[in-house]
Design an enzyme around this catalytic site. Structure first.
Site: not given
Length: 429
Positions: A89, A91, A122, A156-157, A394
């Site tokens: 992903h 995002d 990520d 996805e997030e 994150h």
């Protein structure tokens, strides 16, 4: 060992600047989610990189401004050789106003040991490594015998499951490799589902009527929905503790199947008895279970607890589960999956890892969740394997180890080199 493969590994080392430039390009797109609806340019960039490698592109909007991209490279022995999905992903996690970054989060800062930037761990690092591995192989004339699909998804997030839309569009393969954050371990994952439990009164009572509602002889059969929700929370805690004692799963610490009362909303004004209360919960469950069965178990337990209360018996809790977006619907589902370590493709990946890292790969279960569960839900054997550590996903000043990124990319070269050479029929898997 194949001399050509050794030369390709050397290329990855010698051309590290190109790999880092590719990652830097991806990081420069501020694909924060939330707010989302901002991935169009990043996906166009990725689609163009795939086109340069002779992939054909399929793209559709998951939401306006957030397209999904799937690149397809038809195999030389299409229909006979095994097919592969590589999934990731674009995002990335949101950045809060009070976060103090030492570096520009949308510009890769490269030090001796690390790369800094939002999404490097990520999971734009994983996407960059895969794209560069495919480029090196393509330039060397190493092409797949079976169909190869590269899925670049969004959502996805925030639980928007761009990967699920790929499955619904008909994309299927003999193996799916999700290159999300796993510290280069081969992982499965538990599942997550969110739900709302709502208690609602059929009447709204003024605050002045509370005395008549709670004292003997008051004559008002009423209740505060907020106070009654306390009984529901207690019942959820009892079920959570029961699960911790009676359920377990390999690779998970005991009690990983939790029920988190995350958000509570209730009442309308201080002058009234609360006539409505909603509780937002997050449920983690094991790969041996399915979220529909978990839902049934939670509802049955709560309904039994409600029947023991005279007021709740007449005002039973209402349930709303899952959803397609935390942004749009305040709900999400991430299905669970386990790894079949005996699968030929998984063994091939483990072998590639060992050749590069010089140690056997670790098999484990991710303590978090990814979109990979939707691939497994569609009947595709699925593994999670990517660079980056969860403590950096994150995080403020998010970083990725340069050496790990390079070794992950070399592992992808080795795995894809081996995968591309095979020509077994699907029935042989």
């Amino acid at each position: 060992m194949d001399d050509q493969l050794v030369r390709l590994w050397n290329e990855v080392e010698e051309r590290e600047d190109e790999l880092l430039a590719l990652l830097s390009d991806l990081v420069a797109y501020p694909t924060l989610s939330p707010p989302a609806r901002n991935a169009e340019e990043a996906q166009e960039y990725l689609a163009n990189r795939l086109k340069e490698l002779d992939f054909t592109i399929d793209s559709w909007d998951l939401y306006p401004g957030d397209p999904v991209v799937v690149g397809t490279k038809r195999g030389q022995d299409e229909g006979q050789a095994k097919s592969l999905i590589i999934n990731g992903h674009l995002d990335v996690a949101a950045i809060e106003e009070n976060e103090q970054w030492d570096y520009d989060p949308f510009e890769c800062t490269v030090t001796k040991d690390k790369v800094f930037g939002r999404g490097v761990a990520d999971m734009k690092g994983g996407m960059a490594g895969v794209l560069f591995a495919l480029k090196v192989l393509h330039e060397a004339g190493v092409e797949p015998k079976g169909n190869l699909y590269v899925q670049s998804v969004v959502g996805e997030e925030v639980g928007e499951a761009g990967t699920k839309s790929c499955c619904e569009r008909g994309y299927h393969a003999d193996l799916a490799l999700v290159v999300d954050t796993s510290d280069c371990q081969i992982q499965g994952q538990g599942g997550v589902i969110t739900g709302w439990i709502t208690i609602e009164s059929s009447e709204t009572l003024h605050d002045a009527q509370r005395r008549s509602m709670i004292h003997a002889g008051g004559g008002i059969k009423g209740a505060s929905a907020i106070e009654k929700m306390m009984k529901i929370i207690t019942a959820l805690q009892e079920l959570e503790r029961h699960w911790a004692v009676t359920k377990s799963s390999p690779g998970f610490p005991p009690g990983s199947n939790t029920i988190n009362p995350a958000v509570i909303e209730g009442g309308r004004h201080a002058a009234f008895i609360a006539d409505r209360c909603s509780l937002w919960i997050t449920v983690h469950y094991y790969p041996e279970e399915h979220y529909e069965d978990v839902i049934s178990e939670v509802e049955a337990h709560i309904n039994h607890a409600a029947k023991a209360d005279p007021w709740l018996r007449d005002h039973p809790p209402q349930f709303s589960w899952g959803g397609t977006s935390m942004i749009e619907e305040q709900g999400e589902i991430f299905p669970a999956f386990s790894v079949d370590t005996s699968h030929a493709g998984v063994e091939m990946l483990a072998n590639a890892h060992q050749r590069i890292f010089q140690t056997p790969v670790d098999y484990s279960m991710s303590p978090t969740v990814t979109d990979g569960g939707w691939l497994a839900e569609a009947g595709i054997p699925t593994v999670l394997y990517g660079p980056g550590t969860l403590d950096q996903a994150h995080a403020v000043n998010e970083s990725l180890d340069r050496n790990q990124l390079q070794r992950f990319t070399k592992t992808m070269v080795a795995f894809l080199f081996d995968w591309f050479q095979q020509s077994e029929r699907k029935d042989d898997i």
